[in-house]
Motif scaffolding. Sequence first.
Motif, mmCIF file in Angstrom:
data_model
loop_
_atom_site.group_PDB
_atom_site.id
_atom_site.type_symbol
_atom_site.label_atom_id
_atom_site.label_comp_id
_atom_site.label_asym_id
_atom_site.label_seq_id
_atom_site.Cartn_x
_atom_site.Cartn_y
_atom_site.Cartn_z
ATOM 1 N N ALA A 106 56.173 40.797 32.457
ATOM 2 C CA ALA A 106 55.180 39.742 32.234
ATOM 3 C C ALA A 106 55.819 38.357 32.140
ATOM 4 C CB ALA A 106 54.373 40.032 30.974
ATOM 5 N N VAL A 107 56.989 38.295 31.522
ATOM 6 C CA VAL A 107 57.698 37.017 31.402
ATOM 7 C C VAL A 107 59.144 37.210 31.839
ATOM 8 C CG1 VAL A 107 56.234 36.119 29.541
ATOM 9 C CG2 VAL A 107 58.291 37.402 28.967
ATOM 10 N N ASP A 108 59.778 36.103 32.213
ATOM 11 C CA ASP A 108 61.186 36.182 32.601
ATOM 12 C C ASP A 108 62.073 36.123 31.356
ATOM 13 O OD1 ASP A 108 61.337 33.480 31.835
ATOM 14 O OD2 ASP A 108 61.255 32.744 33.904
ATOM 15 N N ASP A 109 63.369 36.073 31.561
ATOM 16 C CA ASP A 109 64.317 36.082 30.438
ATOM 17 C C ASP A 109 64.183 34.864 29.524
ATOM 18 O OD1 ASP A 109 65.335 38.496 31.278
ATOM 19 O OD2 ASP A 109 66.989 37.599 32.412
ATOM 20 N N ASP A 110 63.577 33.803 30.036
ATOM 21 C CA ASP A 110 63.386 32.589 29.239
ATOM 22 C C ASP A 110 62.016 32.553 28.557
ATOM 23 O OD1 ASP A 110 65.914 31.553 29.968
ATOM 24 O OD2 ASP A 110 65.076 30.843 31.880
ATOM 25 N N GLY A 111 61.247 33.633 28.697
ATOM 26 C CA GLY A 111 59.925 33.682 28.083
ATOM 27 C C GLY A 111 58.849 32.967 28.878
ATOM 28 N N GLU A 112 59.150 32.645 30.132
ATOM 29 C CA GLU A 112 58.182 31.971 30.999
ATOM 30 C C GLU A 112 57.360 33.013 31.753
ATOM 31 O OE1 GLU A 112 57.898 28.542 31.222
ATOM 32 O OE2 GLU A 112 59.402 28.469 29.624
ATOM 33 N N ALA A 113 56.077 32.748 31.879
ATOM 34 C CA ALA A 113 55.184 33.665 32.592
ATOM 35 C C ALA A 113 55.610 33.796 34.051
ATOM 36 C CB ALA A 113 53.748 33.178 32.505
ATOM 37 N N VAL A 114 55.517 34.999 34.562
ATOM 38 C CA VAL A 114 55.895 35.274 35.946
ATOM 39 C C VAL A 114 54.673 35.191 36.865
ATOM 40 C CG1 VAL A 114 56.891 37.032 37.477
ATOM 41 C CG2 VAL A 114 57.807 36.726 35.169
ATOM 42 N N PHE A 115 53.491 35.441 36.318
ATOM 43 C CA PHE A 115 52.261 35.457 37.109
ATOM 44 C C PHE A 115 51.333 34.333 36.660
ATOM 45 C CE2 PHE A 115 54.052 39.674 37.191
ATOM 46 C CZ PHE A 115 53.950 40.030 38.528
ATOM 47 N N ASP A 116 50.290 34.087 37.442
ATOM 48 C CA ASP A 116 49.327 33.022 37.137
ATOM 49 C C ASP A 116 48.360 33.405 36.025
ATOM 50 O OD1 ASP A 116 50.478 31.559 39.192
ATOM 51 O OD2 ASP A 116 48.978 32.193 40.669
ATOM 52 N N ARG A 117 48.075 34.682 35.910
ATOM 53 C CA ARG A 117 47.191 35.200 34.859
ATOM 54 C C ARG A 117 47.456 36.694 34.716
ATOM 55 N NH1 ARG A 117 44.795 33.884 39.268
ATOM 56 N NH2 ARG A 117 43.501 35.360 40.384
ATOM 57 N N TYR A 118 46.918 37.248 33.645
ATOM 58 C CA TYR A 118 47.203 38.643 33.310
ATOM 59 C C TYR A 118 45.921 39.341 32.892
ATOM 60 C CZ TYR A 118 51.966 36.960 33.256
ATOM 61 O OH TYR A 118 53.165 36.406 33.618
ATOM 62 N N SER A 119 45.922 40.643 33.063
ATOM 63 C CA SER A 119 44.752 41.415 32.680
ATOM 64 C C SER A 119 45.190 42.781 32.165
ATOM 65 C CB SER A 119 43.840 41.586 33.899
ATOM 66 O OG SER A 119 42.668 42.243 33.552
ATOM 67 N N PHE A 120 44.650 43.159 31.012
ATOM 68 C CA PHE A 120 44.818 44.521 30.511
ATOM 69 C C PHE A 120 43.559 45.298 30.865
ATOM 70 C CE2 PHE A 120 48.167 42.890 27.748
ATOM 71 C CZ PHE A 120 49.061 43.949 27.753
ATOM 72 N N ILE A 121 43.746 46.498 31.356
ATOM 73 C CA ILE A 121 42.641 47.371 31.731
ATOM 74 C C ILE A 121 42.649 48.571 30.786
ATOM 75 C CG2 ILE A 121 41.576 48.691 33.597
ATOM 76 C CD1 ILE A 121 41.939 45.679 34.216
ATOM 77 N N VAL A 122 41.503 48.813 30.134
ATOM 78 C CA VAL A 122 41.394 49.905 29.167
ATOM 79 C C VAL A 122 40.316 50.877 29.632
ATOM 80 C CG1 VAL A 122 40.868 50.507 26.769
ATOM 81 C CG2 VAL A 122 42.100 48.388 27.277
ATOM 82 N N ASP A 123 40.674 52.139 29.704
ATOM 83 C CA ASP A 123 39.724 53.196 30.048
ATOM 84 C C ASP A 123 38.952 53.569 28.788
ATOM 85 O OD1 ASP A 123 38.320 55.422 30.878
ATOM 86 O OD2 ASP A 123 40.077 56.560 31.508
ATOM 87 N N VAL A 124 37.653 53.331 28.799
ATOM 88 C CA VAL A 124 36.809 53.662 27.650
ATOM 89 C C VAL A 124 35.895 54.845 27.963
ATOM 90 C CG1 VAL A 124 36.899 51.353 26.646
ATOM 91 C CG2 VAL A 124 35.087 51.905 28.273
ATOM 92 N N SER A 125 36.232 55.583 29.000
ATOM 93 C CA SER A 125 35.420 56.728 29.401
ATOM 94 C C SER A 125 35.478 57.827 28.354
ATOM 95 C CB SER A 125 35.926 57.309 30.726
ATOM 96 O OG SER A 125 35.978 56.330 31.722
ATOM 97 N N ALA A 126 34.343 58.443 28.135
ATOM 98 C CA ALA A 126 34.301 59.642 27.299
ATOM 99 C C ALA A 126 34.706 60.824 28.166
ATOM 100 C CB ALA A 126 32.902 59.845 26.730
#
Length: 150
Positions: A106-126
């Motif tokens: 997600a970030v490089d060694d200096d703590g800088e973001a590598v991508f323009d935005r991020y998304s977490f995907i969570v499966d909430v299926s029963a």
Amino acid sequence: MTVNTNITDRNNVSLGAWFEATPEYGKLVRLGVPDPVIGAIEGDLALYAEDRGIDDFDDIPEGEVVAAIADNTDTQTRLRILWEYEYAGLEGCGDDYTEGIDRDQAVDDDGEAVFDRYSFIVDVSASDDTVPDWRDYGFTVEDIEDFART
């Protein structure tokens, strides 16, 4: 709308007592999440249980618990919970692409973001859902970089 969070399951366990026994609740307490927010999370879980006719709170999918937390907490708490939830997929996004990434990408060694935005995907299926149900939680470069500094 008032939600009855005092519902009990077939084992006569209240939703509040059940939730307090989960690891997720312990994380919220350690993170200092205030009681009203925890109450809102319990309210979402109560609605889920009532809507699904759940008679044993252990049947609430773990992803749904995580989603209820993510839906009710501030950005940094949400990010911490999703970051630590091993079943949440992380995607790095650019203008014309989205790719699944490991958390250490997600970030490089200096703590800088590598991508323009991020998304977490969570499966909430029963377990009995025939169609998967996913929740998507987006984060900005600033969110990720702030989190990386903690």
